[in-house]
Design a protein around this motif. Structure first.
Motif, short mmCIF file in Angstrom:
data_model
loop_
_atom_site.label_atom_id
_atom_site.label_comp_id
_atom_site.label_asym_id
_atom_site.label_seq_id
_atom_site.Cartn_x
_atom_site.Cartn_y
_atom_site.Cartn_z
N PRO A 160 149.44 64.55 -41.06
CA PRO A 160 148.96 65.66 -40.23
C PRO A 160 147.44 65.62 -40.04
N ARG A 161 146.97 66.27 -38.98
CA ARG A 161 145.56 66.20 -38.60
C ARG A 161 144.63 66.69 -39.71
N GLU A 162 144.93 67.86 -40.29
CA GLU A 162 144.04 68.42 -41.31
C GLU A 162 143.93 67.51 -42.52
N LEU A 163 145.04 66.94 -42.95
CA LEU A 163 145.01 66.03 -44.08
C LEU A 163 144.24 64.77 -43.73
N PHE A 164 144.42 64.31 -42.48
CA PHE A 164 143.68 63.14 -42.03
C PHE A 164 142.17 63.39 -42.08
N LEU A 165 141.74 64.55 -41.55
CA LEU A 165 140.31 64.86 -41.54
C LEU A 165 139.75 64.95 -42.96
N THR A 166 140.54 65.52 -43.88
CA THR A 166 140.10 65.61 -45.26
C THR A 166 139.87 64.23 -45.85
N HIS A 167 140.83 63.32 -45.65
CA HIS A 167 140.69 61.96 -46.17
C HIS A 167 139.55 61.21 -45.47
N GLN A 168 139.38 61.44 -44.17
CA GLN A 168 138.32 60.75 -43.44
C GLN A 168 136.95 61.17 -43.95
N ARG A 169 136.78 62.48 -44.20
CA ARG A 169 135.49 62.94 -44.74
C ARG A 169 135.25 62.36 -46.12
N ARG A 170 136.30 62.28 -46.93
CA ARG A 170 136.14 61.73 -48.28
C ARG A 170 135.73 60.26 -48.22
N LEU A 171 136.38 59.49 -47.34
CA LEU A 171 136.04 58.07 -47.23
C LEU A 171 134.63 57.87 -46.66
N SER A 172 134.24 58.73 -45.72
CA SER A 172 132.89 58.64 -45.16
C SER A 172 131.84 58.93 -46.23
N THR A 173 132.13 59.91 -47.10
CA THR A 173 131.21 60.23 -48.20
C THR A 173 131.11 59.07 -49.17
N GLU A 174 132.26 58.46 -49.50
CA GLU A 174 132.25 57.29 -50.40
C GLU A 174 131.45 56.15 -49.79
N GLN A 175 131.63 55.93 -48.49
CA GLN A 175 130.92 54.84 -47.83
C GLN A 175 129.41 55.08 -47.84
N ALA A 176 128.99 56.33 -47.54
CA ALA A 176 127.56 56.64 -47.55
C ALA A 176 126.97 56.47 -48.94
N SER A 177 127.73 56.86 -49.96
CA SER A 177 127.24 56.71 -51.33
C SER A 177 127.06 55.24 -51.69
N LEU A 178 128.00 54.40 -51.28
CA LEU A 178 127.89 52.97 -51.56
C LEU A 178 126.70 52.36 -50.81
N GLU A 221 134.11 47.27 -53.33
CA GLU A 221 134.43 48.68 -53.09
C GLU A 221 134.24 49.04 -51.61
N THR A 222 133.21 48.49 -50.98
CA THR A 222 132.96 48.76 -49.57
C THR A 222 134.08 48.19 -48.71
N GLN A 223 134.52 46.98 -49.03
CA GLN A 223 135.64 46.38 -48.29
C GLN A 223 136.90 47.22 -48.43
N THR A 224 137.12 47.77 -49.61
CA THR A 224 138.28 48.63 -49.84
C THR A 224 138.20 49.90 -49.01
N VAL A 225 137.01 50.52 -48.95
CA VAL A 225 136.83 51.73 -48.15
C VAL A 225 137.09 51.44 -46.68
N HIS A 226 136.55 50.33 -46.17
CA HIS A 226 136.78 49.97 -44.76
C HIS A 226 138.26 49.77 -44.48
N ALA A 227 138.95 49.10 -45.39
CA ALA A 227 140.39 48.88 -45.21
C ALA A 227 141.15 50.19 -45.21
N ASN A 228 140.76 51.10 -46.12
CA ASN A 228 141.43 52.40 -46.19
C ASN A 228 141.16 53.24 -44.94
#
Length: 296
Positions: A201-219, A180-187
Protein backbone atom coordinates in the motif's frame (compact mmCIF):
# COMPACT_ATOMS: atom_id res chain seq x y z
CA UNK A 1 21.68 34.39 0.57
CA UNK A 2 18.38 35.37 -1.07
CA UNK A 3 19.50 39.01 -1.17
CA UNK A 4 22.87 38.10 -2.68
CA UNK A 5 21.26 35.94 -5.37
CA UNK A 6 18.87 38.78 -6.17
CA UNK A 7 21.80 41.19 -6.49
CA UNK A 8 23.39 38.80 -8.97
CA UNK A 9 20.26 38.82 -11.12
CA UNK A 10 18.50 35.59 -10.13
CA UNK A 11 14.71 35.87 -10.37
CA UNK A 12 11.76 33.52 -10.17
CA UNK A 13 10.40 31.97 -13.35
CA UNK A 14 7.59 34.07 -14.90
CA UNK A 15 4.15 32.48 -15.23
CA UNK A 16 1.29 33.04 -17.68
CA UNK A 17 -0.08 35.89 -15.58
CA UNK A 18 2.80 36.68 -13.21
CA UNK A 19 6.07 38.38 -14.06
CA UNK A 20 9.48 37.26 -12.85
CA UNK A 21 10.23 38.55 -9.38
CA UNK A 22 12.80 38.57 -6.64
CA UNK A 23 13.62 35.28 -4.94
CA UNK A 24 12.08 35.17 -1.46
CA UNK A 25 13.55 33.45 1.58
CA UNK A 26 10.75 30.86 1.53
CA UNK A 27 11.28 30.31 -2.19
CA UNK A 28 15.00 29.77 -1.65
CA UNK A 29 14.24 27.33 1.17
CA UNK A 30 11.97 25.29 -1.14
CA UNK A 31 14.67 25.33 -3.81
CA UNK A 32 17.31 24.01 -1.39
CA UNK A 33 14.93 21.25 -0.25
CA UNK A 34 14.12 20.13 -3.80
CA UNK A 35 15.64 16.65 -4.35
CA UNK A 36 15.67 17.23 -8.13
CA UNK A 37 19.11 18.74 -7.78
CA UNK A 38 20.51 15.50 -6.38
CA UNK A 39 19.06 13.49 -9.28
CA UNK A 40 15.67 12.50 -7.84
CA UNK A 41 12.23 13.21 -9.33
CA UNK A 42 9.13 13.35 -7.09
CA UNK A 43 5.75 12.40 -8.59
CA UNK A 44 2.63 12.18 -6.43
CA UNK A 45 4.85 12.14 -3.36
CA UNK A 46 6.91 9.20 -4.67
CA UNK A 47 10.66 9.61 -5.24
CA UNK A 48 12.05 8.15 -8.45
CA UNK A 49 15.65 8.06 -9.70
CA UNK A 50 15.81 10.78 -12.35
CA UNK A 51 17.16 10.33 -15.85
CA UNK A 52 18.86 13.72 -15.69
CA UNK A 53 22.41 14.40 -14.54
CA UNK A 54 22.45 15.42 -10.85
CA UNK A 55 23.42 19.05 -10.43
CA UNK A 56 25.09 18.48 -7.05
CA UNK A 57 26.68 15.49 -5.33
CA UNK A 58 25.06 13.54 -2.50
CA UNK A 59 27.51 14.93 0.07
CA UNK A 60 26.63 18.55 -0.77
CA UNK A 61 22.93 17.70 -0.67
CA UNK A 62 23.20 16.01 2.74
CA UNK A 63 25.27 18.91 4.13
CA UNK A 64 22.73 21.50 2.98
CA UNK A 65 19.86 19.52 4.53
CA UNK A 66 21.72 19.31 7.85
CA UNK A 67 22.28 23.09 7.84
CA UNK A 68 18.63 23.81 7.03
CA UNK A 69 17.49 21.49 9.79
CA UNK A 70 19.80 23.09 12.35
CA UNK A 71 18.52 26.57 11.44
CA UNK A 72 14.95 25.36 11.77
CA UNK A 73 15.75 24.03 15.23
CA UNK A 74 16.71 27.48 16.44
CA UNK A 75 20.36 28.34 15.76
CA UNK A 76 20.33 32.15 15.84
CA UNK A 77 22.84 34.90 16.32
CA UNK A 78 22.86 36.33 19.84
CA UNK A 79 22.47 39.98 20.72
CA UNK A 80 25.48 39.90 23.06
CA UNK A 81 27.95 38.11 20.82
CA UNK A 82 31.55 37.63 21.90
CA UNK A 83 34.33 35.56 20.40
CA UNK A 84 34.61 33.51 23.62
CA UNK A 85 30.92 32.51 23.59
CA UNK A 86 30.72 28.73 23.39
CA UNK A 87 34.32 28.37 24.60
CA UNK A 88 34.21 29.46 28.26
CA UNK A 89 32.22 27.54 30.89
CA UNK A 90 31.60 27.67 34.62
CA UNK A 91 34.19 25.68 36.59
CA UNK A 92 31.59 24.87 39.27
CA UNK A 93 28.63 23.51 37.28
CA UNK A 94 29.93 23.20 33.72
CA UNK A 95 27.29 25.45 32.16
CA UNK A 96 28.08 28.14 29.61
CA UNK A 97 29.33 31.54 30.69
CA UNK A 98 27.23 34.22 29.02
CA UNK A 99 27.77 37.92 28.47
CA UNK A 100 25.96 40.36 30.74
CA UNK A 101 25.99 44.14 30.36
CA UNK A 102 25.58 46.44 33.37
CA UNK A 103 24.94 50.16 32.92
CA UNK A 104 25.71 52.62 35.72
CA UNK A 105 23.68 55.73 36.49
CA UNK A 106 26.28 57.78 34.63
CA UNK A 107 25.68 55.69 31.53
CA UNK A 108 28.93 53.75 31.63
CA UNK A 109 28.60 50.12 30.52
CA UNK A 110 30.50 47.25 32.16
CA UNK A 111 30.64 43.83 30.54
CA UNK A 112 30.92 40.55 32.43
CA UNK A 113 30.77 36.83 31.91
CA UNK A 114 28.31 35.16 34.30
CA UNK A 115 27.26 31.54 34.79
CA UNK A 116 24.13 30.70 32.80
CA UNK A 117 22.78 28.73 35.77
CA UNK A 118 23.33 31.24 38.56
CA UNK A 119 19.87 32.74 38.13
CA UNK A 120 18.14 29.52 39.16
CA UNK A 121 20.43 29.31 42.26
CA UNK A 122 21.71 25.85 41.32
CA UNK A 123 25.31 27.04 40.85
CA UNK A 124 27.55 28.14 43.71
CA UNK A 125 29.56 30.49 41.50
CA UNK A 126 27.82 33.82 42.06
CA UNK A 127 30.58 36.22 41.04
CA UNK A 128 30.66 38.01 37.72
CA UNK A 129 33.89 37.74 35.71
CA UNK A 130 34.98 40.96 33.96
CA UNK A 131 35.28 40.29 30.23
CA UNK A 132 38.74 41.86 30.00
CA UNK A 133 40.08 39.54 32.70
CA UNK A 134 38.57 36.48 31.02
CA UNK A 135 40.09 37.46 27.68
CA UNK A 136 43.52 37.86 29.30
CA UNK A 137 43.27 34.53 31.15
CA UNK A 138 42.43 32.72 27.92
CA UNK A 139 45.31 34.45 26.12
CA UNK A 140 47.70 33.48 28.95
CA UNK A 141 46.45 29.88 28.65
CA UNK A 142 48.02 29.74 25.20
CA UNK A 143 51.44 30.20 26.80
CA UNK A 144 51.10 26.67 28.23
CA UNK A 145 50.60 25.15 24.77
CA UNK A 146 54.01 25.07 23.12
CA UNK A 147 56.41 22.53 21.63
CA UNK A 148 60.10 22.93 20.87
CA UNK A 149 61.45 21.51 17.56
CA UNK A 150 62.67 18.28 19.17
CA UNK A 151 59.37 17.65 20.88
CA UNK A 152 57.56 18.47 17.67
CA UNK A 153 59.41 15.81 15.69
CA UNK A 154 58.92 13.19 18.40
CA UNK A 155 55.23 13.94 18.84
CA UNK A 156 54.62 13.98 15.09
CA UNK A 157 55.92 10.44 14.72
CA UNK A 158 53.86 9.18 17.68
CA UNK A 159 50.67 10.89 16.59
CA UNK A 160 50.99 9.88 12.95
CA UNK A 161 51.50 6.26 14.01
CA UNK A 162 48.27 6.41 15.99
CA UNK A 163 46.45 8.08 13.13
CA UNK A 164 47.76 5.47 10.70
CA UNK A 165 46.09 2.79 12.80
CA UNK A 166 42.88 4.84 12.77
CA UNK A 167 43.16 5.14 9.01
CA UNK A 168 43.20 1.36 8.69
CA UNK A 169 40.02 1.19 10.78
CA UNK A 170 38.47 3.86 8.55
CA UNK A 171 39.31 1.86 5.44
CA UNK A 172 37.57 -1.21 6.83
CA UNK A 173 34.48 0.85 7.59
CA UNK A 174 34.55 2.35 4.08
CA UNK A 175 34.45 -1.14 2.60
CA UNK A 176 31.45 -1.96 4.79
CA UNK A 177 29.73 1.30 3.76
CA UNK A 178 30.11 0.34 0.10
CA UNK A 179 28.30 -2.93 0.72
CA UNK A 180 25.60 -1.26 2.83
CA UNK A 181 25.04 1.41 0.16
CA UNK A 182 24.62 -1.24 -2.53
CA UNK A 183 22.08 -3.00 -0.32
CA UNK A 184 20.10 0.23 0.19
CA UNK A 185 20.04 0.90 -3.57
CA UNK A 186 18.84 -2.64 -4.24
CA UNK A 187 16.13 -2.33 -1.60
CA UNK A 188 14.98 0.99 -3.06
CA UNK A 189 14.63 -0.61 -6.49
CA UNK A 190 12.72 -3.61 -5.06
CA UNK A 191 10.44 -1.27 -3.13
CA UNK A 192 9.49 0.63 -6.29
CA UNK A 193 8.82 -2.64 -8.13
CA UNK A 194 6.60 -3.86 -5.29
CA UNK A 195 4.68 -0.59 -5.23
CA UNK A 196 3.95 -0.58 -8.96
CA UNK A 197 2.97 -4.23 -8.79
CA UNK A 198 0.37 -3.25 -6.13
CA UNK A 199 2.10 -5.54 -3.65
CA UNK A 200 2.42 -2.81 -1.02
CA UNK A 201 0.00 0.00 0.00
CA UNK A 202 1.00 3.62 -0.63
CA UNK A 203 1.40 4.68 3.01
CA UNK A 204 3.59 1.71 3.84
CA UNK A 205 5.61 2.34 0.70
CA UNK A 206 6.20 5.98 1.66
CA UNK A 207 7.26 4.94 5.16
CA UNK A 208 9.84 2.49 3.81
CA UNK A 209 11.02 4.97 1.17
CA UNK A 210 11.67 7.65 3.79
CA UNK A 211 13.52 5.13 5.96
CA UNK A 212 15.75 4.03 3.06
CA UNK A 213 16.40 7.65 2.06
CA UNK A 214 17.46 8.43 5.64
CA UNK A 215 19.78 5.39 5.69
CA UNK A 216 21.29 6.44 2.37
CA UNK A 217 21.90 10.02 3.54
CA UNK A 218 23.52 8.74 6.73
CA UNK A 219 25.86 6.48 4.75
CA UNK A 220 26.75 9.36 2.41
CA UNK A 221 27.68 11.59 5.35
CA UNK A 222 29.69 8.87 7.06
CA UNK A 223 31.60 8.07 3.85
CA UNK A 224 32.41 11.74 3.27
CA UNK A 225 33.63 12.10 6.85
CA UNK A 226 35.88 9.04 6.68
CA UNK A 227 37.26 9.88 3.23
CA UNK A 228 37.99 13.40 4.44
CA UNK A 229 39.82 12.03 7.46
CA UNK A 230 41.88 9.68 5.31
CA UNK A 231 42.77 12.44 2.85
CA UNK A 232 43.56 15.23 5.30
CA UNK A 233 44.74 13.33 8.34
CA UNK A 234 48.49 13.99 7.96
CA UNK A 235 48.10 17.62 6.94
CA UNK A 236 45.77 18.30 9.87
CA UNK A 237 48.34 16.97 12.31
CA UNK A 238 51.17 18.99 10.78
CA UNK A 239 49.02 22.15 10.78
CA UNK A 240 48.19 21.56 14.44
CA UNK A 241 51.87 21.07 15.30
CA UNK A 242 52.80 24.24 13.42
CA UNK A 243 50.23 26.15 15.46
CA UNK A 244 51.49 24.72 18.74
CA UNK A 245 55.05 25.79 17.92
CA UNK A 246 54.14 29.30 19.12
CA UNK A 247 50.44 29.26 19.86
CA UNK A 248 50.50 32.30 22.14
CA UNK A 249 52.00 34.64 19.54
CA UNK A 250 49.60 33.37 16.90
CA UNK A 251 46.63 33.95 19.18
CA UNK A 252 47.76 37.29 20.60
CA UNK A 253 48.30 38.76 17.12
CA UNK A 254 45.05 37.39 15.67
CA UNK A 255 41.85 39.44 15.15
CA UNK A 256 38.79 38.38 17.16
CA UNK A 257 37.31 36.41 14.25
CA UNK A 258 40.45 34.28 14.03
CA UNK A 259 40.67 33.96 17.82
CA UNK A 260 37.18 32.48 17.84
CA UNK A 261 38.18 29.91 15.22
CA UNK A 262 41.36 29.02 17.10
CA UNK A 263 39.48 28.57 20.38
CA UNK A 264 36.85 26.37 18.78
CA UNK A 265 39.51 24.31 17.00
CA UNK A 266 41.79 23.74 20.01
CA UNK A 267 39.50 23.70 23.05
CA UNK A 268 36.46 21.58 23.78
CA UNK A 269 35.94 23.96 26.68
CA UNK A 270 37.75 26.34 29.03
CA UNK A 271 36.32 26.19 32.55
CA UNK A 272 36.77 29.29 34.68
CA UNK A 273 36.11 30.48 38.23
CA UNK A 274 36.67 33.89 39.83
CA UNK A 275 40.10 33.00 41.26
CA UNK A 276 43.18 33.04 38.97
CA UNK A 277 43.95 29.37 39.70
CA UNK A 278 40.41 28.29 38.88
CA UNK A 279 40.93 27.35 35.27
CA UNK A 280 40.80 24.04 33.42
CA UNK A 281 41.03 23.40 29.68
CA UNK A 282 39.75 20.38 27.77
CA UNK A 283 41.42 20.04 24.37
CA UNK A 284 39.97 18.77 21.11
CA UNK A 285 41.76 16.19 19.02
CA UNK A 286 44.38 16.08 17.70
CA UNK A 287 45.63 18.67 20.23
CA UNK A 288 44.82 16.50 23.27
CA UNK A 289 46.95 13.67 21.87
CA UNK A 290 49.71 16.00 20.66
CA UNK A 291 50.17 17.65 24.05
CA UNK A 292 50.05 14.29 25.85
CA UNK A 293 52.07 12.07 23.51
CA UNK A 294 52.66 9.29 26.03
CA UNK A 295 48.96 8.48 26.43
CA UNK A 296 47.77 5.24 24.83
Amino acid sequence: MAAELGARGLTTRPGPSTPAGSLTVNGLHRLLRNPYYKGVVVHNGIEHPGRHEPLIGPVTWATVQDILTSRRNGERSRTHDHYLNGTVFCVQCGRRLIVQHTRTKSGRVYEYFVCHRRRDTTCRQRKSLPIGQVEQRVEDLYRTIKLNPGQREQVEQIVLAKLHRQQAVNNQRLEAITVETQTVHANQAKLLEAYYADAIPRELFLTHQRRLSTEQASLVRERAKLEGENTEIRQRVRDALDLLHDAHTTYADAPVTVRKQLNRAIFAGIFLGPEPNQIRADLNEPFATITQPNNN
